[in-house]
Design a protein around this motif. Structure first.
Motif, short mmCIF file in Angstrom:
data_model
loop_
_atom_site.label_atom_id
_atom_site.label_comp_id
_atom_site.label_asym_id
_atom_site.label_seq_id
_atom_site.Cartn_x
_atom_site.Cartn_y
_atom_site.Cartn_z
N LEU A 264 0.81 -1.21 0.00
CA LEU A 264 0.00 0.00 0.00
C LEU A 264 0.85 1.27 0.00
CD1 LEU A 264 -2.77 -1.10 2.54
CD2 LEU A 264 -2.80 -1.24 0.03
N GLY A 265 2.17 1.11 -0.13
CA GLY A 265 3.05 2.27 -0.12
C GLY A 265 2.90 3.12 -1.38
N ARG A 266 3.34 4.35 -1.29
CA ARG A 266 3.22 5.25 -2.42
C ARG A 266 4.29 4.97 -3.47
NH1 ARG A 266 2.81 11.36 -0.74
NH2 ARG A 266 4.65 10.84 0.52
N ALA A 267 3.95 5.25 -4.70
CA ALA A 267 4.88 5.06 -5.81
C ALA A 267 5.87 6.21 -5.86
CB ALA A 267 4.11 4.98 -7.12
N GLY A 268 7.03 5.94 -6.43
CA GLY A 268 8.01 6.99 -6.67
C GLY A 268 7.95 7.42 -8.13
N LEU A 269 7.82 8.71 -8.37
CA LEU A 269 7.71 9.22 -9.73
C LEU A 269 8.65 10.41 -9.91
CD1 LEU A 269 6.29 9.34 -12.52
CD2 LEU A 269 4.59 10.84 -11.47
N ASP A 278 0.04 4.77 -19.63
CA ASP A 278 -0.71 3.56 -19.32
C ASP A 278 -0.74 3.26 -17.82
OD1 ASP A 278 1.98 3.02 -19.19
OD2 ASP A 278 1.81 0.97 -19.91
N ILE A 279 -0.32 4.19 -16.99
CA ILE A 279 -0.34 3.99 -15.54
C ILE A 279 -0.98 5.20 -14.89
CG2 ILE A 279 1.05 3.66 -13.46
CD1 ILE A 279 3.12 2.25 -15.13
N ASP A 280 -2.01 4.97 -14.09
CA ASP A 280 -2.68 6.05 -13.39
C ASP A 280 -2.18 6.13 -11.96
OD1 ASP A 280 -4.13 6.63 -15.59
OD2 ASP A 280 -5.98 5.68 -14.94
N LEU A 281 -1.61 7.26 -11.57
CA LEU A 281 -1.16 7.48 -10.21
C LEU A 281 -1.75 8.80 -9.72
CD1 LEU A 281 2.63 6.49 -10.36
CD2 LEU A 281 0.77 5.19 -9.34
N THR A 282 -2.57 8.73 -8.69
CA THR A 282 -3.15 9.94 -8.13
C THR A 282 -2.11 10.67 -7.30
OG1 THR A 282 -3.88 8.79 -6.12
CG2 THR A 282 -5.40 8.81 -8.01
N ALA A 283 -2.40 11.91 -6.99
CA ALA A 283 -1.45 12.72 -6.21
C ALA A 283 -1.19 12.10 -4.85
CB ALA A 283 -2.00 14.14 -6.06
N THR A 284 -2.22 11.48 -4.26
CA THR A 284 -2.04 10.85 -2.94
C THR A 284 -1.36 9.50 -3.05
OG1 THR A 284 -4.26 9.90 -3.08
CG2 THR A 284 -4.02 12.04 -1.96
N GLY A 285 -1.31 8.93 -4.25
CA GLY A 285 -0.73 7.60 -4.41
C GLY A 285 0.70 7.61 -4.89
N ARG A 286 1.28 8.79 -4.99
CA ARG A 286 2.65 8.85 -5.49
C ARG A 286 3.48 9.84 -4.68
NH1 ARG A 286 -0.07 12.28 -9.34
NH2 ARG A 286 0.93 14.33 -9.42
N GLU A 287 4.78 9.66 -4.78
CA GLU A 287 5.74 10.57 -4.16
C GLU A 287 6.61 11.14 -5.27
OE1 GLU A 287 9.58 10.20 -1.18
OE2 GLU A 287 7.86 8.89 -0.84
N ASP A 288 6.42 12.41 -5.57
CA ASP A 288 7.17 13.04 -6.66
C ASP A 288 8.59 13.36 -6.20
OD1 ASP A 288 5.06 13.02 -8.51
OD2 ASP A 288 4.18 14.79 -7.57
N THR A 289 9.54 13.01 -7.02
CA THR A 289 10.94 13.35 -6.75
C THR A 289 11.45 14.22 -7.89
OG1 THR A 289 12.04 11.58 -7.96
CG2 THR A 289 11.15 11.01 -5.81
N ASP A 290 12.48 14.95 -7.64
CA ASP A 290 13.10 15.75 -8.70
C ASP A 290 14.38 15.10 -9.20
OD1 ASP A 290 14.60 16.10 -6.46
OD2 ASP A 290 14.68 18.29 -6.55
N LYS A 291 14.60 13.84 -8.80
CA LYS A 291 15.82 13.14 -9.19
C LYS A 291 15.47 11.79 -9.81
CE LYS A 291 17.31 13.52 -4.92
NZ LYS A 291 18.13 13.47 -3.69
N PRO A 292 16.27 11.32 -10.76
CA PRO A 292 16.03 10.00 -11.35
C PRO A 292 16.20 8.89 -10.30
CG PRO A 292 17.57 11.27 -12.67
CD PRO A 292 17.41 11.99 -11.37
N MET A 293 15.35 7.89 -10.38
CA MET A 293 15.46 6.73 -9.50
C MET A 293 16.18 5.62 -10.27
SD MET A 293 11.71 6.96 -7.71
CE MET A 293 11.01 7.51 -9.25
N LEU A 294 17.47 5.55 -10.07
CA LEU A 294 18.31 4.62 -10.82
C LEU A 294 18.55 3.32 -10.08
CD1 LEU A 294 20.97 7.11 -12.24
CD2 LEU A 294 18.93 6.20 -13.38
#
Length: 735
Positions: A264-269, A278-294
């Motif tokens: 149930l954790g939030r996605a990293g975007l 093709d992927i729906d992520l609501t504002a509450t369901g994601r954690e926006d980052t300003d850096k690439p997740m490598l």
């Protein structure tokens, strides 16, 4: 005050080693266009019918069938196939393997890396079906470069040769031309070459080369590759079973441990502009980052047996956050359990109604403004991934991904200065069999040589400390090791082990034929591939029976940096005392190596933890006290075999409801000799039962222990007390 006594019953499963061909090497087989690579705890299948990409990843599990077998794609490796390859033991044990990579075929994310291109990003969900996937090429070819397969080195779907070899390393190339599944005759100009290195530790390095040839044109609107795991790892409909799954990501330069999230954790975007259509992520369901997740790490339980901690791990990393046209702003990344999408879903028989269909680490190789490409272009990047489980064998002839030579070792660490000859004699008298020198060994080579000779004469193997922030001088010229130390005996301790650390010195060099390139880190790159290649070269240097230890650096231990190691250590081990028993187990196991806490003194608590989790304490020299000698007495009785923890149930034999009170380790050799080490947190009487009847049992000093019906009466325990017993079972039948 009198001690309240309680009776506990403990159950251990008695098992031997799984047969996977040659004990020291991977089993490499080709069959009907597929390349099958098997280690002790992993099985990989590359398929030329799927663009030569990695089509199936399997890990060891319970042989109990699960719900995930219903309606899933047929296994790529079957008992009949293994029998045809001459692996009759593998055919018998085939039910213990479980596929863990994605089976979501309709999205074409059921291979790794699932490379795709599109002239219209909306085509992923528009129904136009003009997305070109590398894994849609059913006429790909695969060429084995190492080991030598002779005339059968080139594989395609038309191949009829069946061959099998054993080796500790595998190198091959795949060649494919991305196709559109629904219309394979549609022209797609891209050509893809993947050079793959597979090590017997379970580490896979993929050098990707995608080329737009000269005189070809392509209107690029979208490109993606990724690393996807199956939804069966985090779904379990049966109330009698469980599903455990966690995932995390980390950035170069991080100094804090990554946060592991559950289902149930939030996605990293990496910013909303990089969200795939093709992927729906609501504002509450994601954690926006300003850096690439490598870099991303996962942990999960393959058995689904209630009470089991997470027992399997997977990690992946991409070297550069660089798009196909060489920019960073057109590169995107996403780490998430893919939710059910609400955009024009395809018909249900193609799987779109499946909620949370897979976990994915997705790298958008291009998601900027449409680019009309009309000149020759070659895109290169490097990806690394590994699948692992806890190493549990102390036998030198065990597979690398299951071998921890230091299980039961008695280790001193000379942290201040080089020990004297008198010190060596004192260590030997106390039972020490392993000595690790701090960096002082580098300052006086002559004194080090004399010390090593004295240690060897006292049957003590020697390891030296090396700082991972500057590995070049130790790998470009290895005479420092070959002249003074012995391969397959001595070892290396590598400190500051962290490929995400910004303190690693930039360097370019060759080691053992491998190209090493440590970059000055920023948020757009990692040194994961180069670090793994360095660790592999250290493994080659010390040999299969030599030892390799990594000391974790912030933020935590990882599988990618420690898969080659027998054990990992921490100069600040207190976090490994915290949490529930299952939490402590996962913290230790996710590195794919044994845990070796570095201590000034072995307290009762640390000794109890060593008994519970098969830890290998490293004691500073000179020691503060002699408390560790009681543990070393037990270690001297360790047989050469596999260890089972009471916290890690195999099949249905495990500790019952008193898991927090009585824990232990069981080590069984092929000759039927065994050692069981048990500790009780609260005290009381303990009776141990096993999956097969013990023929005899004694204490460490040779006194007969009480056996009744094959069960062992371990007697009265005080809180934190550790006891050990030697047992005899019927020898393992030869495979």
């Amino acid at each position: 005050m009198s001690l309240k006594t309680t009776s506990f019953v403990a159950s251990f499963l008695c098992i031997g080693a799984l047969s996977v061909g040659s004990a020291q090497a991977m089993d490499i087989a080709q069959h009907q266009g597929r390349l099958i690579v098997t280690g002790g705890n992993f099985r990989y299948v590359w398929d030329t019918n799927r663009g030569g990409e990695l089509a199936s990843v399997e890990q060891q599990s319970s042989s109990e069938p699960g719900w995930w077998l219903r309606g899933s794609p047929r296994p790529l490796v079957t008992p009949a196939m293994l029998t045809a390859l001459g692996d009759t033991a593998g055919a018998r044990n085939n039910a213990t393997w479980r596929r863990v990579n994605s089976t979501l075929a309709w999205k074409s994310v059921d291979t790794i890396p699932a490379l795709s291109f599109s002239t219209k990003r909306g085509a992923y969900y528009s129904g136009e079906w003009n997305v070109a996937y590398a894994n849609a090429d059913n006429k790909a070819t695969l060429k084995i470069l190492k080991p030598d397969f002779g005339t059968t080195a080139t594989i395609s779907m038309s191949s009829t040769a069946i061959s099998r070899k054993q080796a500790d390393e595998l190198v091959f190339e795949t060649y494919s031309q991305p196709r559109i599944f629904e219309n394979r005759f549609a022209p797609v100009p891209w050509k893809v070459k993947q050079t793959v290195h597979v090590f017997d530790s379970g580490v896979v390095i993929l050098d990707l080369e995608a080329q737009l040839p000269q005189n070809e044109v392509y209107e690029l609107d979208w490109s993606q590759m990724g690393f996807n795991l199956d939804d069966s790892l985090y779904k379990e409909p049966r109330s009698t079973h469980q599903a455990l799954f966690q995932y995390a990501w980390a950035f170069p330069g991080d100094t804090k441990p990554p946060v592991f999230r559950g289902r149930l954790g939030r996605a990293g975007l990496q910013g909303y502009s990089h969200l795939p259509l093709d992927i729906d992520l609501t504002a509450t369901g994601r954690e926006d980052t300003d850096k690439p997740m490598l870099f991303s790490a996962t942990a999960y339980d393959t058995t689904h047996i209630k009470g089991s901690p997470m027992n399997a791990f997977a990690e992946c990393a991409l070297e550069d956050a660089r798009s196909i046209i060489g920019t960073t702003e057109d590169f995107g990344s996403l780490v998430c359990i893919r939710p059910a999408a609400g955009m024009s879903p395809p018909p249900p028989w193609e799987g779109s109604k499946r909620p949370q269909p897979c976990f994915g680490v997705l790298w958008n190789l291009f998601d900027g403004k449409v680019q009309g490409l009309n000149e020759e272009l070659t895109y290169r990047n490097r990806m690394i991934f590994a699948f692992g489980q806890r190493k549990r064998s102390n036998s030198p002839d065990a597979p690398s991904d299951d071998r921890n030579i230091l299980l039961g070792a008695r280790i001193y660490y000379a942290k201040n200065a080089l020990p004297s000859a008198q010190d060596i004699q004192a260590m030997s008298a106390e039972g020490c069999d392993t000595l690790i020198l701090n960096t002082a060994w580098q300052k006086d080579p002559a004194a080090t040589t004399t010390l090593v000779q004295a240690a060897h004469a006292a049957n003590i193997r020697v390891g030296v400390t090396i700082d991972a922030r500057n590995l070049k001088p130790f790998l470009t010229d290895t005479a420092w090791f070959t002249k003074t130390f012995q391969k397959d005996r001595d070892g290396v301790l590598i400190t500051n082990s962290n490929f995400l650390s910004s303190s690693v010195q930039p360097a370019e060099f060759n080691a053992g034929g491998d190209r090493i390139s440590f970059k000055k880190l920023d948020v757009t790159n990692t040194n994961a591939v180069s670090f793994a290649l360095c660790m592999r070269n250290f493994r080659r240097l010390v040999g299969t029976a030599g030892f390799l230890i990594a000391q974790e650096d912030a933020p935590c231990n990882t599988l990618l940096q420690m898969a080659e190691c027998d054990a990992f250590t921490s100069a600040s081990p207190d976090p490994y005392k915290n949490g529930s028993p299952a939490d402590r187990c996962v913290k230790r196991s996710r590195a794919g190596a044994g845990f070796a806490p570095m201590l000034d003194s072995l307290s009762t608590q640390w000794m109890s933890l060593a008994a519970t989790y098969a830890d290998t304490p490293i004691i500073s020299w000179p020691p503060r006290d002699k408390q560790h000698l009681a543990w070393w007495k037990i270690c001297q009785k360790f047989p050469k075999g596999k260890s089972e923890l009471s916290l890690m149930p195999v099949e249905h034999s495990h500790f019952d409801s008193y898991i927090d009170d009585v824990q232990g380790t069981f080590i069984l050799a092929k000759d039927g000799k065994a050692l069981v080490i048990v500790t009780s947190q609260s005290g009381g009487n303990a009776r141990l039962s096993f999956s097969s009847s013990a023929l005899a049992a004694t204490t460490l000093d040779g006194q007969a222990a009480k056996l009744a019906g094959g069960s062992l009466d371990a007697g009265e325990f005080t809180p934190g007390q550790v006891k050990a017993f030697q047992l005899t079972f019927r020898p393992e039948k030869s495979q």
